[in-house]
Write a protein that holds these residues in place. Structure first.
Motif, PDB file in Angstrom:
ATOM      1  N   THR A 189      -6.613  23.575  -5.709  1.00 55.97           N
ATOM      2  CA  THR A 189      -5.655  23.401  -6.547  1.00 55.97           C
ATOM      3  C   THR A 189      -4.167  23.880  -6.299  1.00 55.97           C
ATOM      4  OG1 THR A 189      -6.309  25.408  -7.959  1.00 55.97           O
ATOM      5  CG2 THR A 189      -7.604  23.292  -8.561  1.00 55.97           C
ATOM      6  N   GLU A 213      -6.590  23.967 -16.679  1.00 53.46           N
ATOM      7  CA  GLU A 213      -7.221  22.932 -16.174  1.00 53.46           C
ATOM      8  C   GLU A 213      -6.498  22.287 -15.013  1.00 53.46           C
ATOM      9  OE1 GLU A 213      -9.474  20.477 -18.767  1.00 53.46           O
ATOM     10  OE2 GLU A 213      -9.030  18.409 -17.514  1.00 53.46           O
ATOM     11  N   ASP A 214      -7.047  22.144 -13.910  1.00 53.45           N
ATOM     12  CA  ASP A 214      -6.292  21.579 -12.708  1.00 53.45           C
ATOM     13  C   ASP A 214      -7.190  20.293 -12.354  1.00 53.45           C
ATOM     14  OD1 ASP A 214      -3.940  22.812 -12.516  1.00 53.45           O
ATOM     15  OD2 ASP A 214      -5.283  24.598 -11.963  1.00 53.45           O
ATOM     16  N   ALA A 215      -6.314  19.415 -11.423  1.00 53.65           N
ATOM     17  CA  ALA A 215      -7.302  18.497 -10.838  1.00 53.65           C
ATOM     18  C   ALA A 215      -7.301  18.883  -9.450  1.00 53.65           C
ATOM     19  CB  ALA A 215      -6.381  16.908 -10.929  1.00 53.65           C
ATOM     20  N   ARG A 217      -7.261  18.868  -5.377  1.00 60.61           N
ATOM     21  CA  ARG A 217      -6.496  18.133  -4.333  1.00 60.61           C
ATOM     22  C   ARG A 217      -7.329  17.322  -3.436  1.00 60.61           C
ATOM     23  NH1 ARG A 217      -2.738  23.071  -2.382  1.00 60.61           N
ATOM     24  NH2 ARG A 217      -0.784  22.487  -3.380  1.00 60.61           N
ATOM     25  N   GLY A 266      -9.203  14.650  -7.260  1.00 61.18           N
ATOM     26  CA  GLY A 266      -9.044  14.263  -8.648  1.00 61.18           C
ATOM     27  C   GLY A 266      -9.523  14.585  -9.707  1.00 61.18           C
ATOM     28  N   GLY A 267     -10.701  15.279  -9.497  1.00 58.76           N
ATOM     29  CA  GLY A 267     -11.669  15.558 -10.512  1.00 58.76           C
ATOM     30  C   GLY A 267     -11.253  16.917 -11.329  1.00 58.76           C
ATOM     31  N   ALA A 268     -11.450  17.082 -12.307  1.00 55.71           N
ATOM     32  CA  ALA A 268     -11.090  18.203 -13.242  1.00 55.71           C
ATOM     33  C   ALA A 268     -11.794  19.382 -13.065  1.00 55.71           C
ATOM     34  CB  ALA A 268     -11.047  17.764 -14.818  1.00 55.71           C
ATOM     35  N   ALA A 292     -16.752  22.780 -13.041  1.00 56.35           N
ATOM     36  CA  ALA A 292     -16.422  21.575 -12.486  1.00 56.35           C
ATOM     37  C   ALA A 292     -17.836  20.466 -12.706  1.00 56.35           C
ATOM     38  CB  ALA A 292     -15.673  21.497 -11.303  1.00 56.35           C
TER      39      ALA A 292
END
Ligand SMILES: C[S@@+](CC[C@H](N)C(=O)[O-])C[C@H]1O[C@@H](n2cnc3c(N)ncnc32)[C@H](O)[C@@H]1O
Length: 374
Positions: A189, A213-215, A217, A266-268, A292
């Motif tokens: 991330t 919360e991050d996406a 990479r 791209g997933g959280a 996740a």
């Protein structure tokens, strides 16, 4: 810390140069400077070079080495070594600047909280400042299969241990904070600012608590949370242990998950980190987690302690202590310390009273000196 560790810290040009520049910028001729935890004194010496009128170098561990090194620099009366813990130090004047450097790789370490609070209240003059003046804690989720694997492998039976069962070790180690070097490529991330502190700010608890919360990479696995700091030492002068920055002794702080957490590009990913300093002593307890795709893993440094219930009960307020022989001897020693007898004379009396406990005079002397050391 051992002397070898101080020498290793000294052999860190990026760190030393950042503090030197900051001290040269901040300290003006005639200023009073206090260094809390001066170690081998380098930053106190820089403050003298910057023209400080007086520098109080407070150190409670390597003060012998510090005194000898201080003597050699020839700053005379401008430099005073204070051989005690800053919490007990009473200085004749307050400082224009306090220099402080006792951090772990995620900033919140050692006795930072109580020591900074105390120094801000008692040792700093109104309007005085701190070097560093501010600190940021940053973090990201990382893919570190090798370092994670080298810990998690204790879950399996190790060939070389020939049938011995060391599997609990994996649980303790996975619940520990590990200092290590994390490469920028390991970040799954984007780096995220978790918290910013102003040093000496009244009411600051020097704790950390947040969830984010991050996406991701990229597609891969998260093995750990990685945290690091950026210290603002002076205007435009920073010292940081960001992955990929100039290497320093600090490396990064790595909090391992019990399992590798799969993530999709791209997933959280939700993750959290908490650092809770003990009220006294300043030890920091850490708690962390990541989640996740319906899986969630967490760890905490309390679970990293191979604790025995009996040792916890030892500290309980309900326990009624039953003094044993050691306490009896201690009471005897304290009774002898009347302000007139020497330690040697007390040791001789102790040995005469408890001959079976002290085979030689030196054993009694060591015991007495240990009890009576203030
Ligand atoms: C990481 S070392 C840094 C030392 C120094 N900046 C140097 O470069 O050598 C931290 C030092 O602070 C000292 N220290 C930490 N808290 C202290 C306190 N409250 N009073 C006195 N010394 C303290 C430790 O004994 C240790 O020597």
């Amino acid at each position: 810390m051992k002397l070898t560790e101080y020498a290793w810290m000294l052999d860190d040009p990026a760190r030393i140069e950042a503090f030197r520049r900051a001290i040269a910028q901040r300290v003006r001729p005639g200023n009073v400077v206090v260094e809390v935890g001066a170690g081998l004194g380098t930053y106190s010496f820089f403050a003298c070079q910057a023209g400080a009128a007086r520098v109080y170098a407070i150190e409670d561990s390597v003060a012998g080495a510090l005194e000898e090194l201080a003597r050699r620099q020839g700053f005379g009366d401008r430099l005073r070594v204070i051989r005690e813990n800053s919490l007990d130090a009473a200085l004749p004047e307050r400082a224009d600047w306090i220099i402080f450097e006792d951090f772990n790789s995620a900033f919140l370490g050692g006795g930072l909280a109580p020591v900074v609070r105390d120094a801000a209240a008692r040792l700093l003059a109104p309007g005085g400042g701190w070097i560093p003046s501010a600190a940021e804690v940053w973090g990201a989720l990382v893919e570190v299969p090798e370092s994670w694997g080298s810990i998690a492998r204790w879950r399996r039976e190790a060939e070389h241990l020939k049938g011995l069962d060391y599997r609990p070790l994996a649980g303790w180690l996975l619940n520990s904070a590990h200092k290590g070097r994390c490469m920028p490529e390991a970040l799954v991330t984007a780096p995220r600012l978790l918290r910013r502190y102003r040093l000496g700010e009244p009411g600051e608890a020097y704790d950390l608590s947040g969830s984010w919360e991050d996406a991701a990479r990229r597609t891969g696995s998260v093995h750990a949370l990685c945290a690091w700091f950026r210290l603002e030492l002076a205007e435009g002068v920073w010292l940081d242990n960001t992955p990929g920055a100039d290497e320093t002794v600090y490396e990064q702080e790595i909090f391992t998950l019990p399992e590798a957490l799969p993530v999709e590009a791209g997933g959280a990913v939700r993750w959290s980190l908490q650092g809770i300093p003990e009220r006294e002593g300043g030890h920091v307890w850490w708690k962390w987690g990541a989640e996740a795709g319906g899986r969630a893993y967490e760890g905490n440094t309390f679970a990293g302690l191979p604790l025995r219930l009996e040792s916890l009960a030892d500290r309980s307020a309900e326990k009624i202590p039953q003094p044993g022989r050691r306490q009896e001897i201690m009471r005897f020693v304290l009774g002898c310390a009347d302000g007139r007898l020497t330690q040697g004379e007390i040791a001789a009396r102790v040995r005469a009273a408890f001959p079976e406990d002290f085979p030689a005079e030196r054993h009694a002397l060591r015991f007495v000196a240990g009890i009576l050391r203030s």
